[in-house]
Design a protein around this motif. Structure first.
Motif, PDB file in Angstrom:
ATOM      1  N   LEU A 306       0.832  -1.208   0.000  1.00 48.35           N
ATOM      2  CA  LEU A 306       0.000   0.000   0.000  1.00 48.35           C
ATOM      3  C   LEU A 306       0.866   1.259   0.000  1.00 48.35           C
ATOM      4  CD1 LEU A 306      -2.882  -1.002   2.428  1.00 48.35           C
ATOM      5  CD2 LEU A 306      -3.177  -0.121   0.106  1.00 48.35           C
ATOM      6  N   LEU A 307       1.944   1.257   0.781  1.00 46.42           N
ATOM      7  CA  LEU A 307       2.841   2.412   0.826  1.00 46.42           C
ATOM      8  C   LEU A 307       3.517   2.621  -0.524  1.00 46.42           C
ATOM      9  CD1 LEU A 307       4.467   1.874   4.347  1.00 46.42           C
ATOM     10  CD2 LEU A 307       2.782   3.614   3.709  1.00 46.42           C
ATOM     11  N   ALA A 308       3.965   1.527  -1.135  1.00 43.73           N
ATOM     12  CA  ALA A 308       4.623   1.629  -2.446  1.00 43.73           C
ATOM     13  C   ALA A 308       3.649   2.130  -3.504  1.00 43.73           C
ATOM     14  CB  ALA A 308       5.190   0.264  -2.842  1.00 43.73           C
ATOM     15  N   LEU A 309       2.410   1.635  -3.457  1.00 44.11           N
ATOM     16  CA  LEU A 309       1.407   2.056  -4.435  1.00 44.11           C
ATOM     17  C   LEU A 309       1.041   3.518  -4.237  1.00 44.11           C
ATOM     18  CD1 LEU A 309      -0.072   0.634  -6.765  1.00 44.11           C
ATOM     19  CD2 LEU A 309      -2.020   0.353  -5.238  1.00 44.11           C
ATOM     20  N   ASP A 310       1.035   3.960  -2.988  1.00 39.54           N
ATOM     21  CA  ASP A 310       0.738   5.362  -2.702  1.00 39.54           C
ATOM     22  C   ASP A 310       1.809   6.266  -3.313  1.00 39.54           C
ATOM     23  OD1 ASP A 310      -1.069   7.184  -1.335  1.00 39.54           O
ATOM     24  OD2 ASP A 310       0.613   7.639  -0.011  1.00 39.54           O
ATOM     25  N   ASP A 311       3.077   5.843  -3.218  1.00 37.49           N
ATOM     26  CA  ASP A 311       4.161   6.615  -3.831  1.00 37.49           C
ATOM     27  C   ASP A 311       4.002   6.665  -5.351  1.00 37.49           C
ATOM     28  OD1 ASP A 311       5.322   7.107  -1.389  1.00 37.49           O
ATOM     29  OD2 ASP A 311       6.724   5.431  -1.511  1.00 37.49           O
ATOM     30  N   ALA A 312       3.614   5.541  -5.945  1.00 35.04           N
ATOM     31  CA  ALA A 312       3.425   5.490  -7.399  1.00 35.04           C
ATOM     32  C   ALA A 312       2.268   6.386  -7.829  1.00 35.04           C
ATOM     33  CB  ALA A 312       3.177   4.051  -7.839  1.00 35.04           C
ATOM     34  N   LEU A 313       1.218   6.384  -7.043  1.00 31.05           N
ATOM     35  CA  LEU A 313       0.051   7.217  -7.364  1.00 31.05           C
ATOM     36  C   LEU A 313       0.431   8.688  -7.337  1.00 31.05           C
ATOM     37  CD1 LEU A 313      -2.981   7.467  -7.904  1.00 31.05           C
ATOM     38  CD2 LEU A 313      -3.372   7.278  -5.452  1.00 31.05           C
ATOM     39  N   LEU A 314       1.212   9.084  -6.328  1.00 28.08           N
ATOM     40  CA  LEU A 314       1.658  10.475  -6.244  1.00 28.08           C
ATOM     41  C   LEU A 314       2.559  10.816  -7.425  1.00 28.08           C
ATOM     42  CD1 LEU A 314       1.739  13.096  -4.603  1.00 28.08           C
ATOM     43  CD2 LEU A 314       3.690  12.151  -3.339  1.00 28.08           C
ATOM     44  N   GLY A 315       3.456   9.885  -7.789  1.00 28.95           N
ATOM     45  CA  GLY A 315       4.348  10.129  -8.917  1.00 28.95           C
ATOM     46  C   GLY A 315       3.602  10.258 -10.236  1.00 28.95           C
ATOM     47  N   ALA A 316       2.567   9.423 -10.435  1.00 23.30           N
ATOM     48  CA  ALA A 316       1.788   9.471 -11.674  1.00 23.30           C
ATOM     49  C   ALA A 316       1.025  10.780 -11.799  1.00 23.30           C
ATOM     50  CB  ALA A 316       0.833   8.278 -11.724  1.00 23.30           C
ATOM     51  N   ARG A 317       0.592  11.334 -10.664  1.00 25.19           N
ATOM     52  CA  ARG A 317      -0.148  12.604 -10.703  1.00 25.19           C
ATOM     53  C   ARG A 317       0.775  13.798 -10.926  1.00 25.19           C
ATOM     54  NH1 ARG A 317      -4.330  11.253  -5.697  1.00 25.19           N
ATOM     55  NH2 ARG A 317      -5.864  10.120  -6.976  1.00 25.19           N
ATOM     56  N   ARG A 318       1.982  13.705 -10.388  1.00 22.87           N
ATOM     57  CA  ARG A 318       2.926  14.825 -10.527  1.00 22.87           C
ATOM     58  C   ARG A 318       3.606  14.837 -11.896  1.00 22.87           C
ATOM     59  NH1 ARG A 318       6.112  14.906  -4.663  1.00 22.87           N
ATOM     60  NH2 ARG A 318       4.507  16.064  -3.497  1.00 22.87           N
ATOM     61  N   ASN A 319       3.736  13.664 -12.521  1.00 24.54           N
ATOM     62  CA  ASN A 319       4.427  13.560 -13.812  1.00 24.54           C
ATOM     63  C   ASN A 319       3.492  12.915 -14.835  1.00 24.54           C
ATOM     64  OD1 ASN A 319       7.348  14.234 -12.848  1.00 24.54           O
ATOM     65  ND2 ASN A 319       6.632  12.670 -11.424  1.00 24.54           N
ATOM     66  N   ALA A 320       2.617  13.749 -15.394  1.00 26.20           N
ATOM     67  CA  ALA A 320       1.589  13.224 -16.296  1.00 26.20           C
ATOM     68  C   ALA A 320       2.201  12.469 -17.481  1.00 26.20           C
ATOM     69  CB  ALA A 320       0.717  14.368 -16.807  1.00 26.20           C
ATOM     70  N   GLY A 321       3.316  12.972 -17.990  1.00 21.41           N
ATOM     71  CA  GLY A 321       3.928  12.318 -19.145  1.00 21.41           C
ATOM     72  C   GLY A 321       4.457  10.933 -18.830  1.00 21.41           C
ATOM     73  N   LEU A 322       4.973  10.755 -17.607  1.00 27.17           N
ATOM     74  CA  LEU A 322       5.512   9.461 -17.193  1.00 27.17           C
ATOM     75  C   LEU A 322       4.481   8.602 -16.466  1.00 27.17           C
ATOM     76  CD1 LEU A 322       9.019  10.599 -15.861  1.00 27.17           C
ATOM     77  CD2 LEU A 322       8.512   9.478 -18.029  1.00 27.17           C
ATOM     78  N   GLY A 323       3.272   9.138 -16.280  1.00 28.43           N
ATOM     79  CA  GLY A 323       2.240   8.445 -15.513  1.00 28.43           C
ATOM     80  C   GLY A 323       1.964   7.016 -15.952  1.00 28.43           C
ATOM     81  N   PRO A 324       1.762   6.783 -17.274  1.00 31.88           N
ATOM     82  CA  PRO A 324       1.480   5.404 -17.713  1.00 31.88           C
ATOM     83  C   PRO A 324       2.608   4.432 -17.367  1.00 31.88           C
ATOM     84  CG  PRO A 324       0.862   6.967 -19.414  1.00 31.88           C
ATOM     85  CD  PRO A 324       1.593   7.752 -18.368  1.00 31.88           C
ATOM     86  N   ALA A 325       3.862   4.874 -17.523  1.00 28.61           N
ATOM     87  CA  ALA A 325       4.995   3.990 -17.226  1.00 28.61           C
ATOM     88  C   ALA A 325       5.129   3.751 -15.729  1.00 28.61           C
ATOM     89  CB  ALA A 325       6.285   4.594 -17.777  1.00 28.61           C
ATOM     90  N   ILE A 326       4.917   4.798 -14.932  1.00 29.92           N
ATOM     91  CA  ILE A 326       5.004   4.660 -13.471  1.00 29.92           C
ATOM     92  C   ILE A 326       3.956   3.678 -12.974  1.00 29.92           C
ATOM     93  CG2 ILE A 326       4.621   5.881 -11.289  1.00 29.92           C
ATOM     94  CD1 ILE A 326       5.825   8.378 -12.631  1.00 29.92           C
TER      95      ILE A 326
END
Length: 342
Positions: A306-326
């Motif tokens: 859950l913690l790892a997924l939360d970090d990924a979710l934050l990263g996908a929102r902050r970096n729209a271009g890299l969101g699909p890969a994240i």
């Protein structure tokens, strides 16, 4: 004590009992509470020609004037017949009003009280269960058998039949709320109007949210260790324009639900029983994946995921271009962890 068992509810409501003019309907299925209340109110109005015979009261309004409920129930109908009172409980306390009513029950009236879920021992529930003048009926979410009966009844009324596979698939998508189930079945029957049989193709075309089904496929496969089918489902979702953060949010919710289920398993409940108790019911096509996921994780590893997924979710929102890969990387890591756990 007049506490009606859930399986006896329909029989208890099939006739008006003059000795028990007050009916309390409560429970987590708000749609079933509303449906049963309306059916009983209409039954109570049978034979009356008084257009003003039914009185609708709001619980918050009468909480400050407890005597009003007794007054409304005791008022003689303008054109004769039975007085019918509908009371919907709100946020305020209506216990004094109901206590006064049960202390002096009306001779020619029916009072139906609707409220939400009440635990055993809750004052209003205990009051009605302990009174000889009231019925207290709990309204729980439909089980699979109840949903099947509802499907068949509505299809027969519409002059249609339902294929066995379609019935099973449809039943797996319904059951959380009676009125919502009726709405989905009615939508399906309207879609298939002009045909005599409902098939699985009809069900998949019209019932439920297609995007929700796609998200279930991604989450189920990721948590069960199915990296390849998860990747296929994820690629399809991206191709249809779904946002990666939305996908990760859905998987996060699935992780939280799995964590709650795993807590029950670790407390001693069999995995199969935990899955059977989920409401709305798990679709039969999803059960093998949910069972595999439940056996592949423990609560400690789920918290880390859950913690790892939360970090990924934050990263996908902050970096729209890299969101699909994240998002894809996070989901593949989940699938790998699930396989290791199994």
């Amino acid at each position: 004590m007049v506490a009606v068992r859930p399986q006896d509810a329909d029989a208890a409501l099939s006739r008006i009992d003059p000795l028990r003019p007050v009916v309390l309907l409560f429970g987590p299925d708000a749609g079933l509470v509303r449906e049963r209340a309306e059916t009983y109110l209409r039954r109570a109005e049978t034979g009356s020609s008084d257009p003003f015979g039914r009185v609708k009261l709001d619980g918050d309004e009468i909480s400050g004037s407890p005597g009003r409920l007794v007054e409304e129930a005791s008022t003689i109908a303008l054109f004769g017949g039975r007085r019918v009172v509908s009371l919907r409980v709100g946020a305020r306390n209506v216990l004094p009003a109901v206590e006064a009513l049960l202390a002096a029950p009306p001779a020619e009236a029916v009072v139906v009280i609707e409220t939400g879920d009440l635990k055993r021992g809750a004052p209003l529930r205990a009051l009605c269960e302990g009174s000889p003048h009231a019925l207290a009926i709990a309204c729980y979410a439909d089980g699979e058998r109840d949903v099947v009966k509802l499907i068949d009844a509505m299809a027969t009324e519409a002059g249609m039949s339902v294929e066995r596979d379609a019935r099973t698939e449809l039943a797996g998508l319904l059951g959380g709320d009676r009125l919502a189930s009726r709405g989905e079945i009615a939508k399906l029957l309207l879609y298939a109007q002009g045909e005599t049989r409902i098939t699985s193709q009809h069900v998949r075309a019209i019932v439920g949210d297609a995007s929700s089904l796609a998200l279930d496929e991604i989450a189920d496969n990721a948590l069960a260790g199915g990296g390849a089918p998860m990747a296929d489902a994820y690629a399809k979702a991206m191709g249809e324009g779904m946002r990666p953060d939305v996908v990760l949010g859905a998987v996060q919710r699935a992780l939280l639900a799995l964590h709650q289920m795993r807590l029950q398993v670790e407390a001693g409940t069999a995995a199969e029983r935990v899955i059977e108790g989920i409401r709305p019911a798990v679709h039969f096509r999803r059960k093998p994946l949910v069972e595999r996921a439940l056996k592949s994780w423990n609560t400690a590893r789920l918290r880390t995921a859950l913690l790892a997924l939360d970090d990924a979710l934050l990263g996908a929102r902050r970096n729209a271009g890299l969101g699909p890969a994240i998002a894809e990387r996070a989901l593949l890591q989940l699938a790998i962890q699930a396989r290791r756990g199994s």
